[in-house]
Write a protein that holds these residues in place. Sequence first.
Motif, PDB file in Angstrom:
ATOM      1  N   LEU A 214     -22.196  23.346  77.736  1.00  0.00           N
ATOM      2  CA  LEU A 214     -22.889  23.404  76.496  1.00  0.00           C
ATOM      3  C   LEU A 214     -24.516  23.967  76.502  1.00  0.00           C
ATOM      4  N   GLN A 215     -24.901  23.687  77.802  1.00  0.00           N
ATOM      5  CA  GLN A 215     -26.294  24.541  77.729  1.00  0.00           C
ATOM      6  C   GLN A 215     -25.993  26.005  78.350  1.00  0.00           C
ATOM      7  N   GLN A 216     -24.942  26.352  79.098  1.00  0.00           N
ATOM      8  CA  GLN A 216     -24.495  27.429  79.015  1.00  0.00           C
ATOM      9  C   GLN A 216     -24.339  28.525  77.900  1.00  0.00           C
ATOM     10  N   LEU A 217     -23.599  27.857  77.062  1.00  0.00           N
ATOM     11  CA  LEU A 217     -23.139  28.191  75.874  1.00  0.00           C
ATOM     12  C   LEU A 217     -24.363  28.751  74.917  1.00  0.00           C
ATOM     13  N   ALA A 224     -26.941  36.862  74.751  1.00  0.00           N
ATOM     14  CA  ALA A 224     -26.068  37.816  75.002  1.00  0.00           C
ATOM     15  C   ALA A 224     -26.015  38.944  74.142  1.00  0.00           C
ATOM     16  N   PHE A 225     -25.162  40.189  74.116  1.00  0.00           N
ATOM     17  CA  PHE A 225     -24.989  41.072  73.210  1.00  0.00           C
ATOM     18  C   PHE A 225     -23.496  40.837  72.680  1.00  0.00           C
ATOM     19  N   TYR A 226     -22.404  41.356  73.585  1.00  0.00           N
ATOM     20  CA  TYR A 226     -21.156  41.296  73.286  1.00  0.00           C
ATOM     21  C   TYR A 226     -20.598  40.070  73.142  1.00  0.00           C
ATOM     22  N   GLU A 230     -19.306  35.136  69.784  1.00  0.00           N
ATOM     23  CA  GLU A 230     -18.263  34.299  70.466  1.00  0.00           C
ATOM     24  C   GLU A 230     -18.553  32.874  70.908  1.00  0.00           C
ATOM     25  N   ALA A 231     -19.847  32.967  71.649  1.00  0.00           N
ATOM     26  CA  ALA A 231     -20.462  31.710  72.035  1.00  0.00           C
ATOM     27  C   ALA A 231     -20.838  30.694  71.000  1.00  0.00           C
TER      28      ALA A 231
END
Length: 398
Positions: A214-217, A224-226, A230-231
């Motif tokens: 969850l932390q990484q998401l 992020a850009f692309y 999605e995240a």
Amino acid sequence: MSKRIRIAVLCVLMLVFVGGASAQTTEPIDPANPSGYLLLDKGLQYRITRAINSMYNFDFPTAEHDFTVIMYQYPDHPLPDFLMALGYWWRIEVDVTNTRYDNIFIQYLDRANEKAERMFDADENNKEAAFFLAAGYGFQGRLYSERKSWTKATWAGRNALKYMNLSRGEAEFNPELLLGDALFNYFSAWIPENYPMMKPVMALFPKGNKALGLQQLETVASNAFYTRVEAQYFLFRLYASEEKRPYDALRISEYLHGKFPNNPYFHRSYARHLYAVGRWMESVDQSLEILDRIDQKQVGYESNSGRYAAFFVAEYYRRIGDRPLAKQYYLKTVAYGEESESQESGYYLHSLIQLGKMETEAKNKAQAKKYFDRVKKYAKRKHPAHKEARDYIKKNKL
């Protein structure tokens, strides 16, 4: 192995569609992009921001025009074909029962995979090629799992995992490439918790960590850009269904609807999360707007979104005691559910139960019995709606 468990396994294999890759290209090094990574080329990101935003906002003609320009400039690179495929994925995501876009979606992914494979054959250390192959096969696996094509889904999932592993370990260079690690961390811990029978299988995978996932998401969603959207998509779904954090789900869906107001999936998710936290009037306002857009035949707004929206409006009117309007919108929910072939959905079944109760109160027992019989027809016997229908029929001698 049950179907649900097979789906759970595929979640691990296919939701890891973007492993931690460093994106190295075979293009000449650009002083403005010393890494040489096309995905990390800030100039390119700046130029295609409009296209990416247009895609998520369901303005596909604008997005595809700009993607075509990128395809002309980089004819041998998988990026533009992959982005074209992503646009068709979002057309599918609105109603995954609709197979209309399957073929063209797969065709664009195949083209992206072929270009990425040529890059990889030329240089097996090309992390960008591995990135796109993991992503391409991952998305194919997601579609095949929706279509219950288990052999194809498993094959695609294995390829996605293979290339993800080849591209792992350098995610610190860019949050763009962290999404796969995040999903892997979350789901490889989630599956054995929810499916104990899968613990021996999951022991073959690296140990996951849901909190870290969850932390990484959140990191990807912020930086992020692309892969940012999605995240965010995965985050609000996990917060709503698995983590029981409805206000966090609302926070993200509200942002996404504000950013992409014409995306029907984000729109109905926003209405749903407003409803979940008790902001019913706001949910009704959004739901009525969704229903109006369906009537206006706005791109992407169709029966599946209508089923959600009509249900939230019906529930509101039932709560305030306006039975005629509640009945009107429960009937709309049922009609949209049948149009989208979603008769096993909770909203459809619950609407039939409420209609049955209303007809019972109105002394229309024959009609009430028809509604409850439809619940029994479409709900599995262990489903709470099936039991409620059986008990109500028995109690009221229908």
